[in-house]
Design an enzyme around this catalytic site. Structure first.
Site, short mmCIF file in Angstrom:
data_model
loop_
_atom_site.label_atom_id
_atom_site.label_comp_id
_atom_site.label_asym_id
_atom_site.label_seq_id
_atom_site.Cartn_x
_atom_site.Cartn_y
_atom_site.Cartn_z
CG ASP A 117 -1.98 1.03 1.22
OD1 ASP A 117 -1.73 2.16 0.72
OD2 ASP A 117 -3.09 0.75 1.70
CE LYS A 181 -9.21 4.27 -13.55
NZ LYS A 181 -9.60 2.86 -13.35
#
Length: 230
Positions: A117, A181
């Protein structure tokens, strides 16, 4: 083609493959299967050996914005299954490429892959070590898993975009580029303000490979300006 709990049979109507509803298969899953079977980008990706149709999104963005021109160090955030990394290596074979995802990604020639992560310091440190310098380009196709609640989904997605931006601000070299995005409507006002403070140009784009019914857009921030002391 067959599937568990009832076969998937299809027939062509007007050049399109129709999928019959099988036992245990929802209408939405049938629609998804039909869309996949009839998607020209899915077929083109398979023919080209790309791991996902998303590879064409980066191709199209690169053709419009010259993202990969002269790139020597590239970080791909949320890289699974690896389609964007494939395009980077295809267009910049000698570039150092680091791909990161919370999911395991099958090895890719010439790509350093990290399972972790980006919000964890250990992962961030691993990225810095593998880069061995500052990045020219940070690209992010990360998307939060949706729960069906519009506000929650928006907050989760914005959280990922902000995490990606924090990483980009830390590792980009002056003049570098950040691509991420975002949802329909683009980056929200606060994020957009931060981008404009640190990058000379900030634009939104929806590449042709992005499905028309998808809410995704991309923000392209170019010519990174580091903060100056004082």
């Amino acid at each position: 083609m067959s599937g568990r709990g009832g076969g998937i049979s299809g027939r062509s109507q007007g050049g399109k493959t129709r999928v019959k509803t099988g036992r245990g298969r929802s209408t939405s899953s049938v629609r998804w299967l039909e869309r996949q079977l009839n998607d020209p980008y899915v077929k083109a990706a398979k023919a080209a050996g790309y791991r996902s149709r998303a590879a064409f999104k980066l191709k199209e963005l690169d053709e419009r914005f010259d993202l990969l021109k002269d790139a020597t160090r590239v970080v791909d955030l949320g890289c699974a299954p690896g389609g964007w990394c494939q395009i980077v290596k295809e267009r910049r074979p000698k570039a150092r490429v680091v791909g990161v995802d919370i999911l395991e990604v099958e090895p890719l020639p010439g790509v350093d892959l990290i399972m972790g992560d980006i919000r964890d310091e250990a992962t961030a440190e691993h990225i810095r070590t593998l880069l061995d310098g500052r990045a020219d380009l940070v690209i992010s196709d990360m998307a939060a898993n949706t729960v069906g609640h519009k506000q929650t989904d928006h907050l989760r997605t914005m959280g990922l975009i902000e995490a990606g931006l924090e990483m980009a601000l830390e590792i980009l070299e002056p003049g570098g580029t950040f691509v991420a995005k975002v949802l329909a409507g683009g980056a929200d006002s606060q994020l957009l303000m931060r981008l404009k403070q640190r990058f000379k140009t900030v634009k939104h784009a929806k590449p042709p490979a992005s499905r028309k019914d998808s809410s995704e857009w991309y923000v392209i921030a170019q010519d990174f300006r580091p903060e100056t002391a004082g």
